[in-house]
Design a protein around this motif. Structure first.
Motif, PDB file in Angstrom:
ATOM      1  N   ASP A 321      14.087  55.548  44.444  1.00 41.59           N
ATOM      2  CA  ASP A 321      14.721  54.723  43.421  1.00 41.59           C
ATOM      3  C   ASP A 321      14.128  54.998  42.044  1.00 41.59           C
ATOM      4  O   ASP A 321      14.836  54.937  41.027  1.00 41.59           O
ATOM      5  CB  ASP A 321      14.614  53.242  43.776  1.00 41.59           C
ATOM      6  CG  ASP A 321      13.185  52.765  43.915  1.00 41.59           C
ATOM      7  OD1 ASP A 321      12.303  53.578  44.261  1.00 41.59           O
ATOM      8  OD2 ASP A 321      12.929  51.563  43.702  1.00 41.59           O
ATOM      9  N   ASP A 325      16.032  56.324  38.732  1.00 42.61           N
ATOM     10  CA  ASP A 325      15.879  55.735  37.396  1.00 42.61           C
ATOM     11  C   ASP A 325      15.602  56.817  36.364  1.00 42.61           C
ATOM     12  O   ASP A 325      16.170  56.820  35.264  1.00 42.61           O
ATOM     13  CB  ASP A 325      14.728  54.723  37.387  1.00 42.61           C
ATOM     14  CG  ASP A 325      15.055  53.436  38.131  1.00 42.61           C
ATOM     15  OD1 ASP A 325      16.256  53.143  38.299  1.00 42.61           O
ATOM     16  OD2 ASP A 325      14.112  52.739  38.543  1.00 42.61           O
ATOM     17  N   ASP A 328      18.611  58.813  35.368  1.00 40.85           N
ATOM     18  CA  ASP A 328      19.602  58.074  34.602  1.00 40.85           C
ATOM     19  C   ASP A 328      19.201  57.852  33.143  1.00 40.85           C
ATOM     20  O   ASP A 328      20.023  57.391  32.336  1.00 40.85           O
ATOM     21  CB  ASP A 328      19.877  56.719  35.254  1.00 40.85           C
ATOM     22  CG  ASP A 328      20.721  56.841  36.512  1.00 40.85           C
ATOM     23  OD1 ASP A 328      21.385  57.887  36.667  1.00 40.85           O
ATOM     24  OD2 ASP A 328      20.695  55.903  37.337  1.00 40.85           O
ATOM     25  N   ARG A 444      16.166  50.326  34.218  1.00 39.13           N
ATOM     26  CA  ARG A 444      15.780  51.653  34.722  1.00 39.13           C
ATOM     27  C   ARG A 444      14.430  52.090  34.156  1.00 39.13           C
ATOM     28  O   ARG A 444      13.583  52.629  34.877  1.00 39.13           O
ATOM     29  CB  ARG A 444      16.869  52.673  34.383  1.00 39.13           C
ATOM     30  CG  ARG A 444      18.208  52.382  35.060  1.00 39.13           C
ATOM     31  CD  ARG A 444      19.198  53.493  34.844  1.00 39.13           C
ATOM     32  NE  ARG A 444      19.682  53.570  33.474  1.00 39.13           N
ATOM     33  CZ  ARG A 444      20.682  52.838  32.986  1.00 39.13           C
ATOM     34  NH1 ARG A 444      21.294  51.955  33.767  1.00 39.13           N
ATOM     35  NH2 ARG A 444      21.083  52.982  31.739  1.00 39.13           N
TER      36      ARG A 444
END
Length: 512
Positions: A321, A325, A328, A444
């Motif tokens: 995850d 992040d 992105d 994020r």
């Protein structure tokens, strides 16, 4: 990178440059009473150091210098072939130019200013601001002056801004703004937002104001109401604040060159064309492996490289995850187009022209020789630097140098500026310039930052290291605070002091 009321910070990748100031590993060390220990040999014959710094931009150089002065052994790794990063200078046609427009602003910390003045002496010049901003088809002085705005701006736009100012109380809402556009429409009014900030946002960040997070407005627009804009203009006219800046005689990169030289004189070891390809944090420090195959046993690591890139080189890597992040979070790229004009100097008397409108992809054109008073600048030619934000590998990024020069020349004429017939063109392409604060980016970034902050023996800071819009003087403050948090000769670090410093950094607003 110039919102009116926010800093036109310059590009932020670490490209190779043309100058040959190589502050290498063989320079003599040791001045002052706190002579640092030389980087020595660690376990298994590897190089060992109290501190390894990643990236020789302003933040990394300042940290290396301050840590070496404090008696620590320091190794600084820089993947480019020169120091300075976003703040480096290089030669074009015998004129020192920067990677876009850079200045030291009046709000610089007094201690940092004293250090830099001590290194540069009279070469650190105090200069008047003399820029121009195009808005509503008219050119106005920048920094802004109230009388000139009323005199030069189209009457319809002045009336709209006046009406929006009167209606400001009606736009107040209890709910937080949903976007950059929402924040500035509420505070400045739709007239000024639409004429100035909306087109500039799309050029700078490649997204509409509705797609940009409201945090961008807080970070980049200091004067966020018409009354604050008026107060800043009037206050600046009285005391000169914002109308003066400091700039070195030999280009902005003279600052970072001087800090690099001071760091090596204090004992820091600067390795150019060297980057960390693997970082292995542990209880006893961090093992840093480089592209040359060397391994360095570090008591602590300071990283000023892009936070998104850090996630790819730490071993073991972050959770899935966190990697998502990092993927992105985006940076805006930039192409810098340098036009050599022969036969006269200056092109204009202004140091920079700001072009926020949608009619051209160029956001700013600066004339480096106008930023300083230097007998080294030739009288028979000048260089212009045009800044064009873009996306990596888009049409602008891939355009030829001749096509870019022709586009800039045509757009300058359409903007009402003097015609240019360049004798030569030089370009630079930079991938990591502006962090893009898309709506919702905060969640994020928080996940990525929390992971990075949990790594033992590692600390991230600087514009790229914190995914932040900051000035050069902010980078120095971050570096100083990071070094001050080192509590021992190797891996000791005051996490509470650093957490307090990070809270201060979060309040930084880009200055202009």
């Amino acid at each position: 990178m110039t919102d009116p009321g926010a800093d036109p910070t310059a590009p932020g990748a670490r490209p190779s440059t043309d100058h040959a100031a190589d502050h290498g590993i063989d320079r003599a060390a040791g001045h002052g009473t706190d002579r640092p220990a030389d980087p020595g040999t660690g376990p298994g014959g590897d190089l060992g150091a109290d501190l390894v710094v990643l990236g020789a931009g302003p933040a990394g150089l300042a940290a290396a210098w301050r840590a070496a002065r404090a008696g620590r052994s320091v190794v600084l790794l820089e993947r480019g072939d020169a120091v300075g990063g976003m703040a480096a200078s290089f030669d074009v046609a015998g004129i020192r130019v920067d990677h876009g427009s850079h200045r030291l602003h009046p709000s610089i910390d007094p201690g940092v200013l004293a250090d830099l003045a001590g290194l540069l002496g009279d070469d650190l010049q105090l200069r008047p601001r003399n820029g121009r901003l195009q808005v509503g088809g008219a050119w106005v002085g920048f920094p802004l002056r109230p009388a000139e705005l009323v005199r030069r701006l189209p009457r319809g736009l002045v009336a709209r801004i006046a009406a929006d100012t009167a209606a400001a109380p009606l736009r107040r809402r209890s709910a937080p703004p949903a976007s950059y556009a929402d924040a500035l429409r509420r505070s400045l009014g739709p007239g000024l937002y639409g004429a100035l900030y909306a087109p500039f946002a799309e050029k700078l960040w490649g997204r509409s104001g509705e797609e940009i997070d409201a945090e961008q407005a807080r970070r980049r627009v200091t004067a966020d109401t018409p009354w604050k804009i008026a107060a800043r203009m009037l206050h600046g006219a009285r005391d000169g604040q914002g109308r003066m800046f400091r700039y070195p005689r030999r280009g902005f990169g003279q600052l970072t060159d001087a800090v690099a030289a001071a760091a090596t004189d204090a004992g820091a070891r600067i390795e150019l064309r060297t980057e960390a390809v693997s970082l292995s944090p542990g209880a006893d420090g961090v093992t840093v492996r480089t592209n040359g195959g060397a391994a360095i046993s570090a008591g602590h690591v300071f990283s000023t490289v892009p936070l998104t890139a850090l996630a790819r080189i730490v071993d073991p890597g972050p959770p899935a995850d966190v990697l998502a992040d990092a993927a992105d979070l985006k940076f805006r790229a930039m192409v810098l187009v340098y036009l050599v004009l022969e036969g006269r100097r200056p092109w204009t008397t202004y140091d920079a022209h700001y072009l926020p409108g949608a009619g051209t992809p160029v956001t700013r054109v600066s004339e480096p020789a106008n930023y300083r008073d230097s007998a080294d600048d030739p009288a028979d030619r000048t260089v212009l630097c045009a800044e064009i934000p873009c996306a990596p590998d888009d049409a602008i990024w891939n355009a030829t140098d001749d096509d870019l020069a022709a586009r800039v020349a045509d757009d300058l004429v359409r903007a009402g500026l003097p015609p240019v017939r360049p004798a030569a063109v030089v370009t630079r392409r930079l991938r990591h310039v502006y962090p893009v604060y898309e709506t919702g980016f905060g969640a994020r970034l928080a996940g990525l930052d929390a992971w990075a902050s949990s790594l033992p023996g590692m600390t991230t800071f600087g514009r790229l290291g914190l995914f932040a819009h900051d000035n050069t003087h902010h980078a120095f403050v971050m570096a100083y605070d990071a070094v001050d948090a080192l509590t021992g000769p190797s891996s000791g670090f005051d996490e509470q002091a650093w957490a307090t410093a990070r809270k201060r950094f979060a309040t930084h607003v880009v200055e202009d």
